[in-house]
Design a protein around this motif. Sequence first.
Motif, PDB file in Angstrom:
ATOM      1  N   ASP A 341       1.009  -1.123   0.046  1.00 32.54           N
ATOM      2  CA  ASP A 341      -0.007  -0.074  -0.035  1.00 32.54           C
ATOM      3  C   ASP A 341       0.931   1.254  -0.208  1.00 32.54           C
ATOM      4  OD1 ASP A 341      -2.359  -1.478   0.039  1.00 32.54           O
ATOM      5  OD2 ASP A 341      -2.564  -1.366   2.299  1.00 32.54           O
ATOM      6  N   ARG A 342       1.816   1.259   0.968  1.00 34.33           N
ATOM      7  CA  ARG A 342       2.883   2.291   0.947  1.00 34.33           C
ATOM      8  C   ARG A 342       3.535   2.732  -0.622  1.00 34.33           C
ATOM      9  NH1 ARG A 342       3.150   6.188   4.664  1.00 34.33           N
ATOM     10  NH2 ARG A 342       5.120   6.435   4.375  1.00 34.33           N
ATOM     11  N   LEU A 343       3.734   1.662  -0.977  1.00 30.06           N
ATOM     12  CA  LEU A 343       4.607   1.919  -2.422  1.00 30.06           C
ATOM     13  C   LEU A 343       3.319   2.324  -3.525  1.00 30.06           C
ATOM     14  CD1 LEU A 343       7.013  -1.359  -2.397  1.00 30.06           C
ATOM     15  CD2 LEU A 343       7.624   1.157  -2.037  1.00 30.06           C
ATOM     16  N   THR A 344       2.243   1.485  -3.448  1.00 27.58           N
ATOM     17  CA  THR A 344       1.437   2.138  -4.428  1.00 27.58           C
ATOM     18  C   THR A 344       1.054   3.448  -4.210  1.00 27.58           C
ATOM     19  OG1 THR A 344       0.552  -0.233  -4.340  1.00 27.58           O
ATOM     20  CG2 THR A 344      -1.113   1.633  -5.172  1.00 27.58           C
ATOM     21  N   ASN A 345       0.727   3.976  -3.150  1.00 27.41           N
ATOM     22  CA  ASN A 345       0.603   5.551  -2.923  1.00 27.41           C
ATOM     23  C   ASN A 345       1.607   6.227  -3.262  1.00 27.41           C
ATOM     24  OD1 ASN A 345      -2.097   4.584  -1.805  1.00 27.41           O
ATOM     25  ND2 ASN A 345      -1.467   4.498   0.205  1.00 27.41           N
ATOM     26  N   ALA A 346       2.783   5.620  -3.385  1.00 31.88           N
ATOM     27  CA  ALA A 346       3.779   6.703  -3.830  1.00 31.88           C
ATOM     28  C   ALA A 346       4.151   6.713  -5.341  1.00 31.88           C
ATOM     29  CB  ALA A 346       5.039   6.246  -2.975  1.00 31.88           C
ATOM     30  N   LEU A 347       3.392   5.909  -5.850  1.00 31.18           N
ATOM     31  CA  LEU A 347       3.632   5.943  -7.333  1.00 31.18           C
ATOM     32  C   LEU A 347       3.342   7.062  -8.220  1.00 31.18           C
ATOM     33  CD1 LEU A 347       2.728   2.003  -8.399  1.00 31.18           C
ATOM     34  CD2 LEU A 347       5.015   2.949  -7.817  1.00 31.18           C
ATOM     35  N   GLN A 348       4.074   7.526  -8.981  1.00 28.60           N
ATOM     36  CA  GLN A 348       3.630   8.513 -10.039  1.00 28.60           C
ATOM     37  C   GLN A 348       2.988   8.051 -11.056  1.00 28.60           C
ATOM     38  OE1 GLN A 348       6.967  11.186 -10.470  1.00 28.60           O
ATOM     39  NE2 GLN A 348       7.133  11.740  -8.411  1.00 28.60           N
ATOM     40  N   ARG A 349       2.851   9.104 -12.212  1.00 30.47           N
ATOM     41  CA  ARG A 349       1.896   8.704 -13.346  1.00 30.47           C
ATOM     42  C   ARG A 349       3.086   7.694 -14.238  1.00 30.47           C
ATOM     43  NH1 ARG A 349       1.731  11.077 -18.463  1.00 30.47           N
ATOM     44  NH2 ARG A 349      -0.009  10.595 -19.716  1.00 30.47           N
ATOM     45  N   ARG A 350       2.468   6.536 -14.834  1.00 33.43           N
ATOM     46  CA  ARG A 350       3.421   5.733 -15.827  1.00 33.43           C
ATOM     47  C   ARG A 350       4.436   4.923 -14.872  1.00 33.43           C
ATOM     48  NH1 ARG A 350       5.238   8.027 -21.304  1.00 33.43           N
ATOM     49  NH2 ARG A 350       5.203   5.874 -21.704  1.00 33.43           N
ATOM     50  N   GLU A 351       4.047   4.649 -13.549  1.00 32.35           N
ATOM     51  CA  GLU A 351       4.727   3.776 -12.710  1.00 32.35           C
ATOM     52  C   GLU A 351       3.998   2.652 -12.622  1.00 32.35           C
ATOM     53  OE1 GLU A 351       7.877   7.342 -11.145  1.00 32.35           O
ATOM     54  OE2 GLU A 351       6.560   6.093  -9.908  1.00 32.35           O
ATOM     55  N   GLN A 352       4.574   1.438 -12.305  1.00 33.82           N
ATOM     56  CA  GLN A 352       3.806   0.321 -12.114  1.00 33.82           C
ATOM     57  C   GLN A 352       4.456  -0.521 -11.158  1.00 33.82           C
ATOM     58  OE1 GLN A 352       3.711  -0.506 -16.819  1.00 33.82           O
ATOM     59  NE2 GLN A 352       2.083  -1.758 -15.861  1.00 33.82           N
ATOM     60  N   LEU A 353       3.773  -1.311 -10.071  1.00 35.09           N
ATOM     61  CA  LEU A 353       4.427  -1.889  -9.105  1.00 35.09           C
ATOM     62  C   LEU A 353       3.965  -3.319  -9.444  1.00 35.09           C
ATOM     63  CD1 LEU A 353       5.533  -1.991  -6.194  1.00 35.09           C
ATOM     64  CD2 LEU A 353       3.404  -1.807  -5.215  1.00 35.09           C
ATOM     65  N   PHE A 354       5.143  -4.159  -9.008  1.00 38.04           N
ATOM     66  CA  PHE A 354       5.098  -5.656  -9.347  1.00 38.04           C
ATOM     67  C   PHE A 354       5.441  -6.421  -7.879  1.00 38.04           C
ATOM     68  CE2 PHE A 354       5.384  -3.630 -13.304  1.00 38.04           C
ATOM     69  CZ  PHE A 354       4.660  -4.388 -14.344  1.00 38.04           C
ATOM     70  N   ARG A 355       4.966  -7.484  -7.685  1.00 40.31           N
ATOM     71  CA  ARG A 355       5.313  -8.383  -6.740  1.00 40.31           C
ATOM     72  C   ARG A 355       6.432  -9.206  -7.282  1.00 40.31           C
ATOM     73  NH1 ARG A 355       3.291 -10.340  -1.818  1.00 40.31           N
ATOM     74  NH2 ARG A 355       4.986 -11.615  -0.592  1.00 40.31           N
ATOM     75  N   PHE A 356       7.969  -9.098  -6.904  1.00 37.61           N
ATOM     76  CA  PHE A 356       8.918  -9.820  -7.625  1.00 37.61           C
ATOM     77  C   PHE A 356       9.014 -11.089  -7.215  1.00 37.61           C
ATOM     78  CE2 PHE A 356      13.382 -10.535  -9.129  1.00 37.61           C
ATOM     79  CZ  PHE A 356      13.148 -10.195 -10.579  1.00 37.61           C
ATOM     80  N   GLY A 357       8.395 -11.401  -5.918  1.00 39.10           N
ATOM     81  CA  GLY A 357       8.569 -12.716  -5.418  1.00 39.10           C
ATOM     82  C   GLY A 357       8.807 -12.403  -3.734  1.00 39.10           C
ATOM     83  N   GLY A 358       8.320 -13.411  -2.867  1.00 35.16           N
ATOM     84  CA  GLY A 358       8.608 -13.183  -1.502  1.00 35.16           C
ATOM     85  C   GLY A 358       8.662 -11.910  -0.893  1.00 35.16           C
TER      86      GLY A 358
END
Length: 709
Positions: A341-358
């Motif tokens: 949630d913290r990382l998602t809220n910090a994203l700017q336009r055209r930035e994508q968050l992924f779970r890389f594993g673990g």
Amino acid sequence: MRRWLIAAACLWLAPNAAASVPLRAAGDADFPPYEYLTPDGQSAGLNVDLLRAIARELERPLDIQLETWTDARAALADGKVDVVAMYEGDFRAAEFLFSSPFLIINHEIFVRQDGLDIYSLDDLSGLSVLVQRDSWLHEQLLDLEINAEFTLVASEREALLELADARADVALVSTQVGRRVLQQEGLDQLVTTGGPLLPATYAFAVRHDQRPLLEGIDAGLRTLRASGEFNTLYEQWLGQPPPSLPASDRSPPWLLLVLGSLALAMLIAWRMERQRQPGAATASTAKGLPDRSHLLAELDRCFRQPGCLPTLVLIDLDQFRLVNEHTDPVDGDRILEQVQDRLTNALQRREQLFRFGGDKFAVLLQQVSGADALGRAENLREQIGNYTFGQGEHTVHLTASLGIGQAQDALVTPGRLIKRAEAACFAAKESGRNRTCLFSDDDARMNEASERMFWVREAGRALREGRLLLHFQTIEPARHDPAAPLRAEVLLRLRQPDGQIVTAGLFMPACEHHYLAQRIDLHVIEKTLRWLHQKREQLPEKLRIYVNLSARSLDDDRFLPAVLDLFEQYPVDPALVGFEVTETAVMNHLKTGLDTMKTLAARGHLFALDDFGIGNSSMAYLKQLPVQEVKIDGSFIRAVRRDPTERKILREINSLIQTLGKASVIEQVETNELRDLVARLGIDYVQGWAISHPRPLSEFPLKPADQAH
């Protein structure tokens, strides 16, 4: 009249008697969510519920027995059961009839997070691959003529557990089963790589003499579809609407595969499009975060666009395993969701968050400079470091190490970009954690990380291809004694594809770091024991061969049973085989390592403590270790010839070793002058080029064959 009444009664009872005959079914006891045994021994899963519903439509009780997949298939072939759910395949058509298919099951490549970069079936060539025994998947891989070393296991769960233990390079497992097992077993060190592959139709199978039963099963499936019960069960177990599949017509298998592949392609395209939309969710985790396979797909899409040069930020939570060890697993998952949630809220336009594993995340940036990427990554790091995660008594402060990989030109591939981010992240962790590193070809830390990955890949291939070689170097008394028993250390070498031979010091540290050392140790022990067993009639009297054990092997509680099995396979006198362990390995893994050493020592194996004096100052522990010899590190001998203080230090170390009742050995004795010097200092044994150069084990000095009897 009596006969007529009896006949009429039999005719009236016959249908009811047939209806009371159980529908006997078998299946895999460990194939969740399709079929499996619950902890209390109850059968569960989609296949089980479908069979119960079909048996109800047939007005027959269901008798289902879940066991190993191999046993279930054999039970059907032998007529011990009536029906088994399985993959369709041309190679099974001669043995079984199949109902209308009710599933398309995809498969994925599973790897360790710190393992090899593999993105397709073509990348499996030369690797060791874990596959379920007697499975449709194994047959397909053989038909595709993939040049890999297949290790067959009883279940897909076992494949993933062995992969986590570094028993192989990859595991090929069905998607739903694999992801559920990862969650159940907490295998955070495993991830999927590449996209879904090898879609297969799944149906109920009966023997050829059971065609009426097959027609009843198909009729039952049609009824369940028409009533909506099939959809309800499908969504209950798989969490998604079922795709449209033929309900009654027995379409050709090739057509079903084509239809399945088209449906799969449409599903992947839809999910990728949803992923590119702001706020869209792509199923991977409980909160809908896309995973590594989706990251690869997005990178591939990006690289296909002219002028698109993406930047990848890899985020690795520091020491998160300590959180898992000291909190409830549910709390650990909740904390990861808060990080997300913290990382998602910090994203700017055209930035994508992924779970890389673990405990790893990745952020994909587009069209940013190196300075801007560093600024964005630092902001993400602060979002984690400046926040308290958890709730109530279970709150923690987290930090993260971040690595940035950039595509400066169109020649960079998705795999290479990920490698750059991984190397930079590794450098950040090695530099003290809680920092951000930008990949640079000129950075020594990046080069070190890349070199480690090169050597672990090269060592893995050499292990599979038989390019790991055994050499030996003899050990002699410091004072010449021609009558002394022959002693030697087994040395490991790697022959590269170009024929160059390299020493273990180049590749074993990387293998230790990436959990390949245990397999190599067992390989060396097996080859040594086989050689000793084959040459037993020609061995010199009172011979002792020393084999090195790595820190990873000492810390692995499955290593000792594997070694004992090898001694059962190659029965040689325990007095022939000693083991060398390093001071650091024993001190870092004292509990498990000490148990392993004591067990082997009780069998008659001797131990030598290697590299003594440069590790963890273990002199206080030396008394409790079951070692008979202590090998003083060769660094102590370099200055003794010209420095009296160094000679005094070496004499004191030797005195301590001998006071504790152990023999002393000094390494790297390269001249006869040094040999004479250490002999005057009272050291018992010497090893080095002044005594013998390393040579292939095939040149070991054996007694002539005609003197062996």
